[in-house]
Design an enzyme around this catalytic site. Structure first.
Site, PDB file in Angstrom:
ATOM      1  N   GLU A  30      16.803  34.273  79.652  1.00  0.00           N
ATOM      2  CA  GLU A  30      15.760  34.998  80.382  1.00  0.00           C
ATOM      3  C   GLU A  30      15.670  36.448  79.918  1.00  0.00           C
ATOM      4  O   GLU A  30      14.571  37.024  79.873  1.00  0.00           O
ATOM      5  CB  GLU A  30      16.051  34.937  81.878  1.00  0.00           C
ATOM      6  CG  GLU A  30      15.956  33.540  82.484  1.00  0.00           C
ATOM      7  CD  GLU A  30      17.239  32.725  82.292  1.00  0.00           C
ATOM      8  OE1 GLU A  30      17.250  31.557  82.727  1.00  0.00           O
ATOM      9  OE2 GLU A  30      18.209  33.239  81.694  1.00  0.00           O
ATOM     10  N   ARG A  41      26.707  28.497  72.690  1.00  0.00           N
ATOM     11  CA  ARG A  41      25.814  29.250  73.570  1.00  0.00           C
ATOM     12  C   ARG A  41      26.576  30.284  74.394  1.00  0.00           C
ATOM     13  O   ARG A  41      26.100  31.389  74.607  1.00  0.00           O
ATOM     14  CB  ARG A  41      25.094  28.264  74.496  1.00  0.00           C
ATOM     15  CG  ARG A  41      24.222  28.902  75.571  1.00  0.00           C
ATOM     16  CD  ARG A  41      23.016  29.547  74.977  1.00  0.00           C
ATOM     17  NE  ARG A  41      22.081  30.014  75.989  1.00  0.00           N
ATOM     18  CZ  ARG A  41      20.990  30.721  75.696  1.00  0.00           C
ATOM     19  NH1 ARG A  41      20.718  31.024  74.450  1.00  0.00           N
ATOM     20  NH2 ARG A  41      20.177  31.125  76.653  1.00  0.00           N
ATOM     21  N   GLY A  98      24.510  38.492  70.024  1.00  0.00           N
ATOM     22  CA  GLY A  98      23.320  39.219  69.622  1.00  0.00           C
ATOM     23  C   GLY A  98      22.939  39.071  68.169  1.00  0.00           C
ATOM     24  O   GLY A  98      22.204  39.898  67.643  1.00  0.00           O
ATOM     25  N   LEU A 121      13.784  26.983  70.797  1.00  0.00           N
ATOM     26  CA  LEU A 121      13.548  26.707  69.384  1.00  0.00           C
ATOM     27  C   LEU A 121      12.525  27.646  68.757  1.00  0.00           C
ATOM     28  O   LEU A 121      12.357  27.675  67.528  1.00  0.00           O
ATOM     29  CB  LEU A 121      13.098  25.264  69.182  1.00  0.00           C
ATOM     30  CG  LEU A 121      11.632  24.899  69.490  1.00  0.00           C
ATOM     31  CD1 LEU A 121      11.300  23.547  68.849  1.00  0.00           C
ATOM     32  CD2 LEU A 121      11.332  24.865  70.955  1.00  0.00           C
ATOM     33  N   ILE A 122      11.833  28.438  69.571  1.00  0.00           N
ATOM     34  CA  ILE A 122      10.760  29.296  69.067  1.00  0.00           C
ATOM     35  C   ILE A 122      11.316  30.365  68.138  1.00  0.00           C
ATOM     36  O   ILE A 122      10.701  30.704  67.118  1.00  0.00           O
ATOM     37  CB  ILE A 122       9.983  29.931  70.242  1.00  0.00           C
ATOM     38  CG1 ILE A 122       9.332  28.841  71.100  1.00  0.00           C
ATOM     39  CG2 ILE A 122       8.933  30.911  69.744  1.00  0.00           C
ATOM     40  CD1 ILE A 122       8.776  29.344  72.421  1.00  0.00           C
ATOM     41  N   GLU A 123      12.497  30.901  68.457  1.00  0.00           N
ATOM     42  CA  GLU A 123      13.094  31.941  67.625  1.00  0.00           C
ATOM     43  C   GLU A 123      13.352  31.428  66.209  1.00  0.00           C
ATOM     44  O   GLU A 123      13.073  32.122  65.227  1.00  0.00           O
ATOM     45  CB  GLU A 123      14.387  32.439  68.255  1.00  0.00           C
ATOM     46  CG  GLU A 123      14.186  33.165  69.567  1.00  0.00           C
ATOM     47  CD  GLU A 123      15.496  33.571  70.223  1.00  0.00           C
ATOM     48  OE1 GLU A 123      15.465  34.457  71.091  1.00  0.00           O
ATOM     49  OE2 GLU A 123      16.541  32.995  69.884  1.00  0.00           O
TER      50      GLU A 123
END
Length: 419
Positions: A62, A267, A308, A334-336
């Site tokens: 988020e 993660r 990061g 998955l967009i990154e």
């Protein structure tokens, strides 16, 4: 207080000892959970002197999703302080890495009425934003009573989450109806929220499409690739969850790719040592990213034990699997990976990003695999086919670019509430 919220609050009080024990238990693996404990009960330091725009991002995902919105608000409202609240230490650390000291950070208090009142009295926000699906019933009621406009932004609600909230339909409808507005990611999300009793719902798209890969991390990715070995094929398993690394390693064991280097980035940082032990038990040669040295030719697995750097890892690999999707946890973002321009693989469980995953597959940016055998086959096929990898990389960048624009639509909607 409604009967439903009274019952909910009573359960919170009954659970108080267990909440404290859970906090202490989690601190065994992440001592940071015992820092700033007073904030979790509405006790903070010096009050801000300028008006506050408040954004709540519960954890890492988020916080990263909120980043383009935060940047836009910082630029457009320099007279305001931006307050970013979290519930986890990793979310707080992600915010610190992304924004440094340019904004305020704190933990959102537990959802006890007294703690909510203290929080709102201390920061006195002009406007509040809850990221994704964060329904804190006393918090929402407290904002309504204090006349703080509160928006649910980048809102998503999977069918699984809908069924869970539907068991408490009255309480959910009360909270959703008290929000100033709900800005949903997709039509399907909006429909489920409306079925729960939400009003003032609009579809604005997914903020995660507006996150541009930082140039510094792309450059860092080139440096990482040099450490990995520029001629070695690199397979990345990113944002893996508990139980998933075993399946990834099972897939890797099926591969017969000369010189293959597998990079695993769990993660949650508290699992780094656990995953290192798992790799060692397989008899595989491991190096940690934190060692910051070139990867030896005989090393088979790199553990991404850093925070990061996910964009850098994507930029340093040939093929990326996005975790949380081989196990029934809904998948990670998955967009990154698509935005960086790397061929993407996802498992069968992507209900947290269902529409984005389906579109990415349909537009040629991603492939879906059903199990570890299929994962092995897809990795082998892609590593053997450079033109196909380039086509998927180009499709990924186009996919990420095509769906941008949610930040501007959110700003247009919430700007009336900012003084």
């Amino acid at each position: 207080m409604s009967a439903g919220r009274w019952a909910y609050t009573r359960l919170l009080w009954l659970a108080a000892p267990f909440i404290a024990l859970r906090l202490a238990w989690r601190a065994r693996r992440q001592p940071e959970y015992l820092r700033h404990v007073a904030e979790r009960f509405g006790r903070y330091g010096e009050a801000p002197r300028s008006p506050v725009i408040w954004i709540h991002a519960v954890s890492v995902g988020e916080t990263r999703a909120a980043a383009p919105l935060v940047e836009a608000l910082v630029q457009r409202h320099p007279e305001h302080s931006i307050l970013l609240t979290h519930m986890t230490p990793t979310g707080r650390e992600t915010g610190r890495r992304l924004f440094g000291d340019r904004l305020l950070q704190a933990y959102l208090p537990y959802d006890y009425p007294f703690a909510v009142r203290r929080f709102l009295a201390h920061f006195r926000p002009t406007l509040g934003v809850l990221m994704e699906t964060e329904l804190w019933f006393n918090l929402i009621a407290g904002c309504r009573q204090a006349r703080v406009p509160l928006y649910l932004v980048n809102a998503r609600l999977s069918e699984r989450s809908y069924r869970r909230y539907d068991r408490f339909r009255g309480l959910a409808a009360e909270a959703l109806g008290a929000l100033e507005g709900i800005l949903a990611q997709t039509e399907a999300d909006a429909g489920r929220l409306i079925r729960l009793g939400a009003r003032r719902v609009e579809v604005v798209g997914n903020l995660k499409f507006d996150l541009t890969p930082p140039a510094a991390q792309l450059a860092q990715g080139q440096a990482l690739r040099a450490l990995f070995g520029s001629r070695r094929p690199v397979f990345l398993a990113a944002s893996t969850r508990e139980g998933e690394e075993t399946r990834v390693l099972d897939a890797v064991a099926r591969l017969h790719v000369p010189g293959l280097l597998t990079v695993i980035v769990p993660r949650h940082p508290q699992r780094f040592d656990e995953v290192a032990t798992l790799v060692a038990r397989r008899g595989l040669t491991l190096q940690r990213r934190s060692e910051a040295r070139p990867i030896a030719p005989e090393t088979q697995v790199v553990l991404g034990d850093s925070m990061g750097e996910l964009f850098a890892y994507y930029a340093a690999c040939d093929v990326a699997f996005v975790g949380g999707s081989l196990v029934p946890l809904g998948g990670q973002n998955l967009i990154e990976a698509c935005a960086v321009g790397v061929p993407v693989l996802v498992g069968p469980h992507t209900f947290n990003f269902e529409e984005a995953a389906e579109r990415a597959v349909a537009e040629g940016a991603a492939l879906r695999v059903v199990d570890e055998a299929a994962l092995a086959g897809a990795v082998a096929a892609l590593l053997a086919d450079a033109p196909r990898r380039r086509r998927m990389a180009e499709a990924g960048r186009a996919f990420a670019q095509r769906h941008r624009g949610a930040v501007e639509r959110v700003l247009a909607r919430i700007s009336a509430g900012i003084g």
